[in-house]
Design a protein around this motif. Sequence first.
Motif, PDB file in Angstrom:
ATOM      1  N   GLY A 107      57.405  38.052  89.781  1.00 23.64           N
ATOM      2  CA  GLY A 107      58.060  38.129  88.470  1.00 23.64           C
ATOM      3  C   GLY A 107      58.947  39.343  88.380  1.00 23.64           C
ATOM      4  O   GLY A 107      58.902  40.216  89.245  1.00 23.64           O
ATOM      5  N   LEU A 108      59.739  39.405  87.326  1.00 22.28           N
ATOM      6  CA  LEU A 108      60.615  40.556  87.149  1.00 22.28           C
ATOM      7  C   LEU A 108      59.852  41.712  86.524  1.00 22.28           C
ATOM      8  O   LEU A 108      58.807  41.515  85.895  1.00 22.28           O
ATOM      9  N   GLN A 109      60.394  42.910  86.702  1.00 17.28           N
ATOM     10  CA  GLN A 109      59.753  44.094  86.140  1.00 17.28           C
ATOM     11  C   GLN A 109      59.591  43.997  84.627  1.00 17.28           C
ATOM     12  O   GLN A 109      60.512  43.562  83.939  1.00 17.28           O
ATOM     13  N   GLY A 110      58.414  44.371  84.163  1.00 16.66           N
ATOM     14  CA  GLY A 110      58.191  44.389  82.723  1.00 16.66           C
ATOM     15  C   GLY A 110      57.665  43.085  82.163  1.00 16.66           C
ATOM     16  O   GLY A 110      57.331  42.983  80.985  1.00 16.66           O
ATOM     17  N   ALA A 111      57.585  42.065  83.012  1.00 15.59           N
ATOM     18  CA  ALA A 111      57.115  40.761  82.533  1.00 15.59           C
ATOM     19  C   ALA A 111      55.624  40.802  82.193  1.00 15.59           C
ATOM     20  O   ALA A 111      55.148  40.010  81.372  1.00 15.59           O
ATOM     21  N   GLY A 112      54.914  41.725  82.821  1.00 14.44           N
ATOM     22  CA  GLY A 112      53.475  41.820  82.560  1.00 14.44           C
ATOM     23  C   GLY A 112      52.640  41.425  83.767  1.00 14.44           C
ATOM     24  O   GLY A 112      51.479  41.047  83.639  1.00 14.44           O
ATOM     25  N   LYS A 113      53.232  41.564  84.936  1.00 17.67           N
ATOM     26  CA  LYS A 113      52.593  41.135  86.180  1.00 17.67           C
ATOM     27  C   LYS A 113      51.334  41.948  86.502  1.00 17.67           C
ATOM     28  O   LYS A 113      50.287  41.383  86.783  1.00 17.67           O
ATOM     29  N   THR A 114      51.503  43.265  86.466  1.00 18.05           N
ATOM     30  CA  THR A 114      50.371  44.124  86.825  1.00 18.05           C
ATOM     31  C   THR A 114      49.229  43.951  85.825  1.00 18.05           C
ATOM     32  O   THR A 114      48.061  43.831  86.200  1.00 18.05           O
ATOM     33  N   THR A 115      49.582  43.911  84.568  1.00 14.20           N
ATOM     34  CA  THR A 115      48.567  43.678  83.528  1.00 14.20           C
ATOM     35  C   THR A 115      47.873  42.350  83.775  1.00 14.20           C
ATOM     36  O   THR A 115      46.649  42.247  83.697  1.00 14.20           O
ATOM     37  N   PHE A 116      48.668  41.329  84.108  1.00 15.20           N
ATOM     38  CA  PHE A 116      48.072  40.012  84.325  1.00 15.20           C
ATOM     39  C   PHE A 116      47.147  40.003  85.542  1.00 15.20           C
ATOM     40  O   PHE A 116      46.111  39.322  85.529  1.00 15.20           O
ATOM     41  N   ALA A 117      47.514  40.753  86.589  1.00 13.61           N
ATOM     42  CA  ALA A 117      46.654  40.809  87.783  1.00 13.61           C
ATOM     43  C   ALA A 117      45.249  41.254  87.369  1.00 13.61           C
ATOM     44  O   ALA A 117      44.244  40.646  87.761  1.00 13.61           O
ATOM     45  N   ALA A 118      45.202  42.290  86.537  1.00 17.86           N
ATOM     46  CA  ALA A 118      43.900  42.805  86.085  1.00 17.86           C
ATOM     47  C   ALA A 118      43.224  41.825  85.129  1.00 17.86           C
ATOM     48  O   ALA A 118      42.009  41.607  85.180  1.00 17.86           O
ATOM     49  N   LYS A 119      44.004  41.204  84.260  1.00 14.10           N
ATOM     50  CA  LYS A 119      43.434  40.214  83.326  1.00 14.10           C
ATOM     51  C   LYS A 119      42.793  39.073  84.101  1.00 14.10           C
ATOM     52  O   LYS A 119      41.703  38.610  83.781  1.00 14.10           O
ATOM     53  N   LEU A 120      43.501  38.618  85.134  1.00 15.42           N
ATOM     54  CA  LEU A 120      42.997  37.498  85.927  1.00 15.42           C
ATOM     55  C   LEU A 120      41.707  37.896  86.652  1.00 15.42           C
ATOM     56  O   LEU A 120      40.751  37.120  86.709  1.00 15.42           O
ATOM     57  N   ALA A 121      41.702  39.118  87.182  1.00 12.32           N
ATOM     58  CA  ALA A 121      40.493  39.590  87.869  1.00 12.32           C
ATOM     59  C   ALA A 121      39.318  39.598  86.896  1.00 12.32           C
ATOM     60  O   ALA A 121      38.216  39.141  87.220  1.00 12.32           O
ATOM     61  N   LYS A 122      39.566  40.087  85.703  1.00  8.57           N
ATOM     62  CA  LYS A 122      38.482  40.144  84.712  1.00  8.57           C
ATOM     63  C   LYS A 122      38.021  38.731  84.343  1.00  8.57           C
ATOM     64  O   LYS A 122      36.822  38.456  84.232  1.00  8.57           O
ATOM     65  N   PHE A 123      38.974  37.858  84.148  1.00 12.59           N
ATOM     66  CA  PHE A 123      38.699  36.453  83.822  1.00 12.59           C
ATOM     67  C   PHE A 123      37.813  35.820  84.911  1.00 12.59           C
ATOM     68  O   PHE A 123      36.844  35.119  84.621  1.00 12.59           O
ATOM     69  N   LEU A 124      38.151  36.086  86.166  1.00 16.49           N
ATOM     70  CA  LEU A 124      37.393  35.496  87.283  1.00 16.49           C
ATOM     71  C   LEU A 124      36.003  36.112  87.401  1.00 16.49           C
ATOM     72  O   LEU A 124      35.025  35.426  87.712  1.00 16.49           O
ATOM     73  N   LYS A 125      35.936  37.410  87.145  1.00 15.82           N
ATOM     74  CA  LYS A 125      34.630  38.070  87.206  1.00 15.82           C
ATOM     75  C   LYS A 125      33.654  37.441  86.216  1.00 15.82           C
ATOM     76  O   LYS A 125      32.477  37.255  86.508  1.00 15.82           O
ATOM     77  N   LYS A 126      34.174  37.107  85.045  1.00 10.04           N
ATOM     78  CA  LYS A 126      33.325  36.475  84.021  1.00 10.04           C
ATOM     79  C   LYS A 126      32.798  35.132  84.504  1.00 10.04           C
ATOM     80  O   LYS A 126      31.823  34.610  83.991  1.00 10.04           O
ATOM     81  N   LYS A 127      33.515  34.533  85.452  1.00  7.74           N
ATOM     82  CA  LYS A 127      33.064  33.249  86.010  1.00  7.74           C
ATOM     83  C   LYS A 127      32.259  33.468  87.287  1.00  7.74           C
ATOM     84  O   LYS A 127      32.166  32.569  88.127  1.00  7.74           O
ATOM     85  N   ASN A 128      31.745  34.656  87.428  1.00 13.00           N
ATOM     86  CA  ASN A 128      30.923  35.027  88.585  1.00 13.00           C
ATOM     87  C   ASN A 128      31.650  34.983  89.915  1.00 13.00           C
ATOM     88  O   ASN A 128      31.034  34.798  90.961  1.00 13.00           O
ATOM     89  N   GLU A 129      32.965  35.124  89.859  1.00 10.52           N
ATOM     90  CA  GLU A 129      33.728  35.209  91.105  1.00 10.52           C
ATOM     91  C   GLU A 129      33.834  36.680  91.497  1.00 10.52           C
ATOM     92  O   GLU A 129      33.519  37.578  90.710  1.00 10.52           O
ATOM     93  N   LYS A 130      34.299  36.878  92.728  1.00  4.99           N
ATOM     94  CA  LYS A 130      34.435  38.243  93.226  1.00  4.99           C
ATOM     95  C   LYS A 130      35.905  38.498  93.571  1.00  4.99           C
ATOM     96  O   LYS A 130      36.348  38.227  94.697  1.00  4.99           O
ATOM     97  N   PRO A 131      36.683  38.953  92.579  1.00  2.96           N
ATOM     98  CA  PRO A 131      38.107  39.155  92.838  1.00  2.96           C
ATOM     99  C   PRO A 131      38.376  40.469  93.578  1.00  2.96           C
ATOM    100  O   PRO A 131      37.565  41.396  93.530  1.00  2.96           O
ATOM    101  N   TYR A 132      39.514  40.495  94.228  1.00  7.58           N
ATOM    102  CA  TYR A 132      39.941  41.684  94.947  1.00  7.58           C
ATOM    103  C   TYR A 132      41.433  41.828  94.681  1.00  7.58           C
ATOM    104  O   TYR A 132      42.190  40.863  94.810  1.00  7.58           O
ATOM    105  N   LEU A 133      41.840  43.024  94.263  1.00  6.78           N
ATOM    106  CA  LEU A 133      43.245  43.207  93.872  1.00  6.78           C
ATOM    107  C   LEU A 133      44.026  43.943  94.960  1.00  6.78           C
ATOM    108  O   LEU A 133      43.513  44.904  95.546  1.00  6.78           O
ATOM    109  N   ILE A 134      45.238  43.473  95.212  1.00  5.46           N
ATOM    110  CA  ILE A 134      46.088  44.150  96.187  1.00  5.46           C
ATOM    111  C   ILE A 134      47.401  44.529  95.502  1.00  5.46           C
ATOM    112  O   ILE A 134      48.115  43.665  94.980  1.00  5.46           O
TER     113      ILE A 134
END
Length: 295
Positions: A107-134
């Motif tokens: 995505g383009l800068q400022g779209a909210g990509k980095t924030t979304f990466a963390a949101k998605l990780a949190k979302f997956l953790k709640k589903k008992n998944e084990k996310p890893y961020l790069i």
Amino acid sequence: MLNNLGNRFQDIFKKIKGNGKLSEKNIKDALKEVRLSLLEADVNYKVVKEFINKIKEKSVGEDVLKGINPGQQFVKIVNDELIELLGGTNARLTKALRPPTVIMLAGLQGAGKTTFAAKLAKFLKKKNEKPYLIGADVYRPAAMKQLQVLGESIDTPVFTIEGSKDAVEICTKGLAKAKEENATYAIFDTAGRLHIDENLMEELKNIRKIIKPQEILLVVDAMTGQDAVNVAKKFNETLNIDGVVLTKLDGDARGGAALSIKAVVGKPIKFIGVGEKLDDIELFHPDRLVSRILG
Ligand code: GDP
């Protein structure tokens, strides 16, 4: 969220439901108003045209006019077509047969990509998944640090190589590390630019070759309306994305991007961002959004 459009539609529906019997003229007038409100909402004009034609086809026939409650029926037709316009079925994330499932964010800068990466990780953790961020956004100076801070706040490991300008190297090593740690999801935050350029696309293609993502999700800012749609079209032409993440829908009163993207780009919205907090993420359900805007 899409308040302007919601209010307009609610007014149109109230008017048409108030009529016991409907004439063709009533329906034509209502259609004219629906058309205007979609154009005012910054929905792509071709999309509006097709949308109106479909409703016209379904609602001017004898069935609706002679039905028991024509107003209600008209409302239902518009409601169903809106759901269709937003993508119809509910989106799902693909899961790799062998973990980790690799998700590449672009995505383009400022779209909210980095924030979304963390949101998605949190979302997956709640589903008992084990996310890893790069963190492979090597262009925006603060992006890697931002991801590290966000990762810490949700107790999710983050891989970056600080000071590195080599996104491909970061991704290669990051994926190996995610496997080593038995992560079930590896989420890659790639670089954005202020505008689409060849170098960016080249870099993204190189990353894609190495990490072989199950999902390439394009993050776009809903508040930028048709610009978001054009960005999605370009990215899709080069990268063949799997889905769209529409951020900042909480601040979008119009809804032009939300209602145009699937029809123009051909790829579904998979997630929406509805605020700055890490819990402000939702899997996208077209029917829920429609009932939210129509009240
Ligand atoms: P990036 O450059 O694409 O990585 O963008 P960031 O993740 O840094 O986000 C840019 C700004 O948008 C930040 O101030 C975020 O807090 C904000 N942001 C991201 N997602 C949302 C959202 O869904 N709603 C709102 N209101 N703000 C958001």
